[in-house]
Design an enzyme around this catalytic site. Structure first.
Site, PDB file in Angstrom:
ATOM      1  N   GLY A 128      47.490  33.306  29.944  1.00 54.95           N
ATOM      2  CA  GLY A 128      46.276  32.707  30.501  1.00 54.95           C
ATOM      3  C   GLY A 128      45.276  33.687  31.101  1.00 54.95           C
ATOM      4  CB  ILE A 129      43.488  33.472  34.367  1.00 56.36           C
ATOM      5  CG1 ILE A 129      42.850  32.094  34.111  1.00 56.36           C
ATOM      6  CG2 ILE A 129      42.572  34.341  35.208  1.00 56.36           C
ATOM      7  CD1 ILE A 129      42.690  31.224  35.361  1.00 56.36           C
ATOM      8  CG  ASP A 151      60.008  36.252  41.731  1.00 57.17           C
ATOM      9  OD1 ASP A 151      58.919  36.013  42.301  1.00 57.17           O
ATOM     10  OD2 ASP A 151      60.935  35.433  41.654  1.00 57.17           O
ATOM     11  CE1 TYR A 180      47.783  25.818  41.943  1.00 59.96           C
ATOM     12  CE2 TYR A 180      45.721  24.645  42.320  1.00 59.96           C
ATOM     13  CZ  TYR A 180      46.430  25.667  41.714  1.00 59.96           C
ATOM     14  OH  TYR A 180      45.763  26.558  40.885  1.00 59.96           O
ATOM     15  CE  LYS A 183      46.286  29.077  43.185  1.00 61.43           C
ATOM     16  NZ  LYS A 183      46.334  30.464  42.713  1.00 61.43           N
ATOM     17  CB  ILE A 206      40.765  28.067  33.169  1.00 60.87           C
ATOM     18  CG1 ILE A 206      39.823  28.318  34.363  1.00 60.87           C
ATOM     19  CG2 ILE A 206      40.628  29.156  32.108  1.00 60.87           C
ATOM     20  CD1 ILE A 206      38.351  28.339  34.057  1.00 60.87           C
ATOM     21  CB  THR A 260      45.752  28.760  31.117  1.00 56.77           C
ATOM     22  OG1 THR A 260      46.133  27.908  32.212  1.00 56.77           O
ATOM     23  CG2 THR A 260      44.443  29.446  31.433  1.00 56.77           C
ATOM     24  N   PRO A 261      48.132  27.636  29.610  1.00 54.97           N
ATOM     25  CG  PRO A 261      49.799  28.984  28.683  1.00 54.97           C
ATOM     26  CD  PRO A 261      48.369  29.016  29.153  1.00 54.97           C
ATOM     27  CD  GLN A 265      30.506  17.278  39.259  1.00 55.87           C
ATOM     28  OE1 GLN A 265      30.233  16.328  38.560  1.00 55.87           O
ATOM     29  NE2 GLN A 265      31.704  17.807  39.338  1.00 55.87           N
TER      30      GLN A 265
HETATM   31  P1  NAD Z   1      49.532  30.572  33.271  1.00 48.09           P
HETATM   32  O1  NAD Z   1      50.669  29.660  33.470  1.00 48.09           O
HETATM   33  O2  NAD Z   1      48.943  30.722  31.916  1.00 48.09           O
HETATM   34  O3  NAD Z   1      49.891  32.031  33.814  1.00 48.09           O
HETATM   35  C1  NAD Z   1      50.567  32.220  35.020  1.00 48.09           C
HETATM   36  C2  NAD Z   1      51.462  33.456  34.859  1.00 48.09           C
HETATM   37  O4  NAD Z   1      52.072  33.724  36.129  1.00 48.09           O
HETATM   38  C3  NAD Z   1      52.611  33.227  33.854  1.00 48.09           C
HETATM   39  O5  NAD Z   1      52.636  34.286  32.918  1.00 48.09           O
HETATM   40  C4  NAD Z   1      53.857  33.222  34.732  1.00 48.09           C
HETATM   41  O6  NAD Z   1      54.994  33.759  34.082  1.00 48.09           O
HETATM   42  C5  NAD Z   1      53.412  34.088  35.903  1.00 48.09           C
HETATM   43  N1  NAD Z   1      54.204  33.832  37.095  1.00 48.09           N
HETATM   44  C6  NAD Z   1      54.471  32.628  37.665  1.00 48.09           C
HETATM   45  N2  NAD Z   1      55.258  32.787  38.735  1.00 48.09           N
HETATM   46  C7  NAD Z   1      55.479  34.126  38.855  1.00 48.09           C
HETATM   47  C8  NAD Z   1      56.217  34.926  39.768  1.00 48.09           C
HETATM   48  N3  NAD Z   1      56.911  34.365  40.773  1.00 48.09           N
HETATM   49  N4  NAD Z   1      56.233  36.262  39.596  1.00 48.09           N
HETATM   50  C9  NAD Z   1      55.565  36.834  38.561  1.00 48.09           C
HETATM   51  N5  NAD Z   1      54.846  36.130  37.669  1.00 48.09           N
HETATM   52  C10 NAD Z   1      54.810  34.784  37.814  1.00 48.09           C
HETATM   53  O7  NAD Z   1      48.422  30.074  34.313  1.00 48.09           O
HETATM   54  P2  NAD Z   1      46.883  30.437  34.515  1.00 48.09           P
HETATM   55  O8  NAD Z   1      46.142  29.179  34.353  1.00 48.09           O
HETATM   56  O9  NAD Z   1      46.493  31.647  33.753  1.00 48.09           O
HETATM   57  O10 NAD Z   1      46.917  30.735  36.080  1.00 48.09           O
HETATM   58  C11 NAD Z   1      46.637  32.006  36.642  1.00 48.09           C
HETATM   59  C12 NAD Z   1      46.160  31.791  38.067  1.00 48.09           C
HETATM   60  O11 NAD Z   1      44.929  31.069  38.049  1.00 48.09           O
HETATM   61  C13 NAD Z   1      47.124  30.962  38.926  1.00 48.09           C
HETATM   62  O12 NAD Z   1      47.179  31.517  40.227  1.00 48.09           O
HETATM   63  C14 NAD Z   1      46.464  29.592  38.967  1.00 48.09           C
HETATM   64  O13 NAD Z   1      46.811  28.867  40.117  1.00 48.09           O
HETATM   65  C15 NAD Z   1      45.000  29.977  38.941  1.00 48.09           C
HETATM   66  N6  NAD Z   1      44.114  28.898  38.495  1.00 48.09           N
HETATM   67  C16 NAD Z   1      44.240  28.371  37.240  1.00 48.09           C
HETATM   68  C17 NAD Z   1      43.375  27.345  36.861  1.00 48.09           C
HETATM   69  C18 NAD Z   1      43.430  26.692  35.495  1.00 48.09           C
HETATM   70  O14 NAD Z   1      42.749  25.696  35.285  1.00 48.09           O
HETATM   71  N7  NAD Z   1      44.177  27.216  34.550  1.00 48.09           N
HETATM   72  C19 NAD Z   1      42.402  26.884  37.747  1.00 48.09           C
HETATM   73  C20 NAD Z   1      42.313  27.455  39.016  1.00 48.09           C
HETATM   74  C21 NAD Z   1      43.181  28.476  39.375  1.00 48.09           C
END
Ligand code: NAD
Length: 260
Positions: free
Chosen positions: A17-18, A63, A159, A163, A194, A196-197, A260
């Protein structure tokens, strides 16, 4: 000219993802990147992809809730790269189901806050130590919060709390560094929805891939769901010297969702 040439960057959550998008963009713009995640196979695949594209990257399994692990990793980064300039703390997790506050278990509240908030605390603490020892000191820490660290949403209080904690924690660290005249900036990014998984489970709540996606596209004022690269471009700005006067700030990248 490459925007982060010569810098050393660390990205957590870089296997997906991000985080993966941030790692790719920083490497493409000249940084040497240390990728960190729990998912070794996917993390190594992102590293290989970056190297095949001509970038420099390493992968470490960690981790983010493990303090001893952070200490060992910072030693590894110091030996391999000589210091640290940029970090993007992306590793995160979300709720497994929506719950009314009276039904949220302490176990679930702690599970989420341990990764999202305590993980960010440990990352920032140990990255900052290495940035302070880097010569010259020129650091940028980017903690990934969420729009849900600014506004609430029913059913996901744990959550939201995690955050919101990342948001205000980062401001305090930014001010501590500024007060010490330490040249390390600390900012947060607040992604909206976004693709992502992490979001996939939520998309499935609103139908199949097409229907669920359409629901989320329509939810955004701009008319489409965000892509990981939308966030990576914001991280690149905060990582680069272009943002040298930006610290303690929050960059909302959400297609207008919270306007909004
Ligand atoms: P994702 O699930 O695609 O990626 C998250 C990654 O974090 C995974 O590769 C996972 O293995 C890793 N991870 C989880 N726990 C871990 C740990 N304890 N130690 C090491 N690695 C760990 O998710 P994403 O959407 O890319 O999220 C990335 C960040 O963006 C997160 O903090 C999420 O809360 C934030 N976020 C995402 C969204 C969205 O809509 N996708 C929106 C707002 C914020």
């Amino acid at each position: 000219m490459l925007r982060v040439a010569g810098k050393v960057a660390l990205v957590s959550g870089a296997a997906s993802g991000i985080g993966a998008a941030c790692a790719r963009v920083l490497a493409a713009e000249g940084a040497r990147v240390m990728l960190v995640d729990l998912n070794e196979r996917a993390g190594n695949a992102v590293r290989d992809e970056i190297e095949q594209a001509g970038g420099t990257a390493s992968y470490a399994n960690l981790d983010v809730t493990d303090e001893e692990g952070w200490i060992a990793l910072m030693d590894q980064v110091r030996s391999a790269f000589g210091g640290l300039n940029i970090s993007v703390n992306c590793a995160g997790t979300s709720v497994t189901e929506l719950t009314f506050p009276t039904d949220t278990t302490l176990e679930e509240f702690r599970r989420i806050n341990k990764v999202n908030l305590e993980g960010t605390f440990l990352a920032t603490k140990h990255q900052l130590r290495l940035m302070r020892d880097t010569s010259p000191v020129c650091g940028s820490i980017i903690n990934i919060s969420s729009v849900l660290g600014i506004i609430g949403q029913p059913g996901i209080a744990a959550y939201n709390a995690s955050k919101g904690g990342v948001r205000i924690y980062s401001k305090s660290v930014a001010l501590s560094c500024a007060k010490e005249r330490l040249n390390v900036r600390v900012n947060t990014i607040h992604p909206g929805f976004i693709r992502t998984p992490l979001l996939e489970a939520s998309i499935k709540r609103y139908g199949d891939d097409v229907e669920g996606r359409k629901f989320y596209d329509n939810l955004q004022p701009i008319g489409r769901l965000g892509e990981p690269e939308d966030i990576a471009m914001g991280a690149l700005y905060l990582a680069s010297d272009e943002s040298s006067f930006v610290t303690g700030s929050e960059l909302v990248i959400d297609g207008g969702y919270i306007a909004q």
